[in-house]
Write an enzyme that holds these catalytic residues in place. Structure first.
Site, PDB file in Angstrom:
ATOM      1  N   PRO A   9       1.025  -1.299   0.078  1.00  0.00           N
ATOM      2  CA  PRO A   9       0.111   0.148  -0.064  1.00  0.00           C
ATOM      3  C   PRO A   9       0.770   1.453  -0.124  1.00  0.00           C
ATOM      4  O   PRO A   9       1.708   1.249   0.771  1.00  0.00           O
ATOM      5  CB  PRO A   9      -0.699   0.067   1.360  1.00  0.00           C
ATOM      6  CG  PRO A   9      -0.117  -1.153   2.211  1.00  0.00           C
ATOM      7  CD  PRO A   9       0.518  -2.163   1.128  1.00  0.00           C
ATOM      8  N   ASN A  10       0.295   2.028  -0.564  1.00  0.00           N
ATOM      9  CA  ASN A  10       0.829   3.473  -0.800  1.00  0.00           C
ATOM     10  C   ASN A  10       2.038   3.775  -1.664  1.00  0.00           C
ATOM     11  O   ASN A  10       2.550   4.900  -1.814  1.00  0.00           O
ATOM     12  CB  ASN A  10       0.809   4.134   0.477  1.00  0.00           C
ATOM     13  CG  ASN A  10      -0.137   4.356   1.365  1.00  0.00           C
ATOM     14  OD1 ASN A  10      -1.320   4.928   0.791  1.00  0.00           O
ATOM     15  ND2 ASN A  10      -0.265   3.513   2.591  1.00  0.00           N
ATOM     16  N   ARG A  17       4.151  10.913  -2.058  1.00  0.00           N
ATOM     17  CA  ARG A  17       4.201  10.591  -0.238  1.00  0.00           C
ATOM     18  C   ARG A  17       5.516  10.981   0.147  1.00  0.00           C
ATOM     19  O   ARG A  17       6.722  10.425  -0.373  1.00  0.00           O
ATOM     20  CB  ARG A  17       3.669   9.160  -0.167  1.00  0.00           C
ATOM     21  CG  ARG A  17       4.732   8.093  -0.449  1.00  0.00           C
ATOM     22  CD  ARG A  17       4.231   6.743  -0.060  1.00  0.00           C
ATOM     23  NE  ARG A  17       4.243   6.548   1.295  1.00  0.00           N
ATOM     24  CZ  ARG A  17       4.350   5.436   1.675  1.00  0.00           C
ATOM     25  NH1 ARG A  17       4.776   4.216   1.029  1.00  0.00           N
ATOM     26  NH2 ARG A  17       4.307   5.049   2.906  1.00  0.00           N
ATOM     27  N   TYR A  22      11.004   8.833   1.089  1.00  0.00           N
ATOM     28  CA  TYR A  22      10.773   8.247  -0.268  1.00  0.00           C
ATOM     29  C   TYR A  22      11.420   8.682  -1.591  1.00  0.00           C
ATOM     30  O   TYR A  22      11.530   7.743  -2.396  1.00  0.00           O
ATOM     31  CB  TYR A  22       9.465   7.682  -0.339  1.00  0.00           C
ATOM     32  CG  TYR A  22       8.949   7.046   0.889  1.00  0.00           C
ATOM     33  CD1 TYR A  22       9.303   5.564   1.347  1.00  0.00           C
ATOM     34  CD2 TYR A  22       7.930   7.563   1.793  1.00  0.00           C
ATOM     35  CE1 TYR A  22       9.011   5.098   2.445  1.00  0.00           C
ATOM     36  CE2 TYR A  22       7.190   6.778   2.873  1.00  0.00           C
ATOM     37  CZ  TYR A  22       7.876   5.830   3.249  1.00  0.00           C
ATOM     38  OH  TYR A  22       7.505   4.789   4.357  1.00  0.00           O
ATOM     39  N   ASN A  73       8.161  -5.589  -1.296  1.00  0.00           N
ATOM     40  CA  ASN A  73       7.944  -4.517  -0.469  1.00  0.00           C
ATOM     41  C   ASN A  73       6.601  -4.624   0.087  1.00  0.00           C
ATOM     42  O   ASN A  73       5.708  -3.943  -0.507  1.00  0.00           O
ATOM     43  CB  ASN A  73       8.451  -3.463  -0.919  1.00  0.00           C
ATOM     44  CG  ASN A  73       8.430  -2.072  -0.062  1.00  0.00           C
ATOM     45  OD1 ASN A  73       8.020  -2.485   1.016  1.00  0.00           O
ATOM     46  ND2 ASN A  73       8.945  -1.002  -0.624  1.00  0.00           N
ATOM     47  N   ALA A  76       3.420  -0.964   4.534  1.00  0.00           N
ATOM     48  CA  ALA A  76       3.071  -1.134   5.914  1.00  0.00           C
ATOM     49  C   ALA A  76       2.406  -2.223   6.456  1.00  0.00           C
ATOM     50  O   ALA A  76       2.621  -2.581   7.756  1.00  0.00           O
ATOM     51  CB  ALA A  76       1.688  -0.093   6.104  1.00  0.00           C
ATOM     52  N   HIS A  79       4.718  -4.806   8.932  1.00  0.00           N
ATOM     53  CA  HIS A  79       4.641  -4.667  10.232  1.00  0.00           C
ATOM     54  C   HIS A  79       3.217  -5.192  11.058  1.00  0.00           C
ATOM     55  O   HIS A  79       3.260  -5.091  12.250  1.00  0.00           O
ATOM     56  CB  HIS A  79       5.015  -3.029  10.672  1.00  0.00           C
ATOM     57  CG  HIS A  79       5.881  -2.395  10.095  1.00  0.00           C
ATOM     58  ND1 HIS A  79       7.166  -2.822   9.684  1.00  0.00           N
ATOM     59  CD2 HIS A  79       5.642  -1.262   8.876  1.00  0.00           C
ATOM     60  CE1 HIS A  79       7.826  -2.033   8.883  1.00  0.00           C
ATOM     61  NE2 HIS A  79       7.197  -1.235   8.420  1.00  0.00           N
ATOM     62  N   ASP A  86       1.961 -15.758   6.164  1.00  0.00           N
ATOM     63  CA  ASP A  86       1.590 -17.236   5.858  1.00  0.00           C
ATOM     64  C   ASP A  86       1.695 -17.503   4.437  1.00  0.00           C
ATOM     65  O   ASP A  86       1.791 -18.434   4.054  1.00  0.00           O
ATOM     66  CB  ASP A  86       0.192 -17.292   6.492  1.00  0.00           C
ATOM     67  CG  ASP A  86       0.039 -17.490   7.947  1.00  0.00           C
ATOM     68  OD1 ASP A  86       1.374 -17.646   8.734  1.00  0.00           O
ATOM     69  OD2 ASP A  86      -0.946 -17.419   8.650  1.00  0.00           O
ATOM     70  N   GLU A  97      12.569  -9.384   0.888  1.00  0.00           N
ATOM     71  CA  GLU A  97      12.140  -8.171   1.490  1.00  0.00           C
ATOM     72  C   GLU A  97      12.999  -6.998   1.201  1.00  0.00           C
ATOM     73  O   GLU A  97      14.071  -6.809   1.149  1.00  0.00           O
ATOM     74  CB  GLU A  97      12.167  -8.296   2.921  1.00  0.00           C
ATOM     75  CG  GLU A  97      11.334  -7.336   3.731  1.00  0.00           C
ATOM     76  CD  GLU A  97      11.633  -7.295   5.309  1.00  0.00           C
ATOM     77  OE1 GLU A  97      12.236  -8.144   5.808  1.00  0.00           O
ATOM     78  OE2 GLU A  97      10.682  -6.739   6.068  1.00  0.00           O
ATOM     79  N   HIS A  99      12.910  -2.750   1.319  1.00  0.00           N
ATOM     80  CA  HIS A  99      12.271  -1.309   1.964  1.00  0.00           C
ATOM     81  C   HIS A  99      13.218   0.009   1.139  1.00  0.00           C
ATOM     82  O   HIS A  99      14.466  -0.314   1.336  1.00  0.00           O
ATOM     83  CB  HIS A  99      12.316  -1.242   3.400  1.00  0.00           C
ATOM     84  CG  HIS A  99      11.232  -2.285   4.160  1.00  0.00           C
ATOM     85  ND1 HIS A  99      10.016  -2.271   3.738  1.00  0.00           N
ATOM     86  CD2 HIS A  99      11.861  -3.401   4.637  1.00  0.00           C
ATOM     87  CE1 HIS A  99       9.659  -3.415   4.426  1.00  0.00           C
ATOM     88  NE2 HIS A  99      10.529  -4.120   4.945  1.00  0.00           N
ATOM     89  N   ILE A 100      12.333   0.769   0.763  1.00  0.00           N
ATOM     90  CA  ILE A 100      12.924   1.810   0.285  1.00  0.00           C
ATOM     91  C   ILE A 100      13.748   2.559   1.213  1.00  0.00           C
ATOM     92  O   ILE A 100      14.745   3.217   0.910  1.00  0.00           O
ATOM     93  CB  ILE A 100      11.955   2.788  -0.777  1.00  0.00           C
ATOM     94  CG1 ILE A 100      11.482   2.112  -1.878  1.00  0.00           C
ATOM     95  CG2 ILE A 100      12.549   4.169  -1.011  1.00  0.00           C
ATOM     96  CD1 ILE A 100      10.293   2.794  -2.386  1.00  0.00           C
ATOM     97  N   SER A 101      13.072   2.937   2.372  1.00  0.00           N
ATOM     98  CA  SER A 101      13.746   3.637   3.464  1.00  0.00           C
ATOM     99  C   SER A 101      14.420   2.730   4.380  1.00  0.00           C
ATOM    100  O   SER A 101      14.421   1.587   4.467  1.00  0.00           O
ATOM    101  CB  SER A 101      12.557   4.471   4.258  1.00  0.00           C
ATOM    102  OG  SER A 101      11.590   3.550   4.791  1.00  0.00           O
ATOM    103  N   ARG A 106      13.697   4.186  11.966  1.00  0.00           N
ATOM    104  CA  ARG A 106      12.541   4.988  12.121  1.00  0.00           C
ATOM    105  C   ARG A 106      11.755   4.523  13.302  1.00  0.00           C
ATOM    106  O   ARG A 106      12.281   4.131  14.114  1.00  0.00           O
ATOM    107  CB  ARG A 106      11.505   4.538  10.885  1.00  0.00           C
ATOM    108  CG  ARG A 106      12.531   5.150   9.515  1.00  0.00           C
ATOM    109  CD  ARG A 106      11.858   5.017   8.238  1.00  0.00           C
ATOM    110  NE  ARG A 106      10.344   5.771   8.115  1.00  0.00           N
ATOM    111  CZ  ARG A 106       9.650   5.685   7.415  1.00  0.00           C
ATOM    112  NH1 ARG A 106       9.670   4.871   6.349  1.00  0.00           N
ATOM    113  NH2 ARG A 106       8.469   6.379   7.657  1.00  0.00           N
ATOM    114  N   ARG A 110       7.800   0.142  13.241  1.00  0.00           N
ATOM    115  CA  ARG A 110       8.117  -0.421  12.158  1.00  0.00           C
ATOM    116  C   ARG A 110       9.400  -1.410  12.196  1.00  0.00           C
ATOM    117  O   ARG A 110      10.107  -1.992  11.355  1.00  0.00           O
ATOM    118  CB  ARG A 110       8.818   0.866  11.025  1.00  0.00           C
ATOM    119  CG  ARG A 110       7.826   1.802  10.559  1.00  0.00           C
ATOM    120  CD  ARG A 110       8.427   2.766   9.694  1.00  0.00           C
ATOM    121  NE  ARG A 110       7.581   4.040   9.623  1.00  0.00           N
ATOM    122  CZ  ARG A 110       6.461   4.171   9.088  1.00  0.00           C
ATOM    123  NH1 ARG A 110       6.219   3.127   8.147  1.00  0.00           N
ATOM    124  NH2 ARG A 110       5.866   5.301   9.100  1.00  0.00           N
TER     125      ARG A 110
END
Ligand code: DQA
Length: 142
Positions: A9-10, A17, A22, A73, A76, A79, A86, A97, A99-101, A106, A110
């Protein structure tokens, strides 16, 4: 090697954003970046994005028997989502996995990654490059 690149999402709001976190590149830029390095590395690929937990679960399940690995990725849902964890365990494909950030630097909420528990590797804080690093890792792993 066929890889699924799955974004949560997002991430479709990249460029709009929180650009301080990001960056200013858009989701279309990310898709183009993934396409470019996949062609360069000889990787077949699909890119999916969903704002819904079930959409991510469906995409992971659809990868079963079709893909050799997943670069995910979960945004949200990283977390919070036992369902995504599953699903990754269910298909048992090698997953990395991304993550951009730099999530480790953070907020406390997170610091847990459910999806990461089913991943062979994590790249966080490398911007878009993390997606390439993940693909190269899966390519080398075979
Ligand atoms: C993110 C980090 C997550 O904590 C956040 O919820 C996101 C994006 C990242 O790519 O840095 O949406 O996964």
């Amino acid at each position: 090697m066929k890889l699924l690149f799955l974004n949560g999402p997002n991430l479709n709001m990249l460029g709009i954003r929180e650009p301080d976190i990001y960056g200013r590149k858009t989701y279309a830029d990310l898709e183009a970046f993934i396409g470019d390095f996949c062609r360069e590395l000889g990787i077949e690929y699909e890119i999916r994005q969903s704002n819904y937990e079930g959409g991510l679960v469906d995409a992971i399940q659809a990868a079963y028997g079709k893909m050799d690995g997943i670069v995910i990725n979960p945004a949200a849902y990283t977390h919070t989502s036992v369902a995504v964890l599953d699903a990754l365990k269910a298909v048992a494909l090698p997953a990395v996995e991304v993550h951009i950030s730099a999530v480790s630097e953070r907020e406390d909420f997170r610091q847990i990654s459910y999806a990461g528990m089913a991943c062979v590797k994590t790249y966080a804080g490398y911007g878009f490059d993390g997606y390439r690093m993940a693909a190269e890792y899966l390519l080398e792993r075979g």
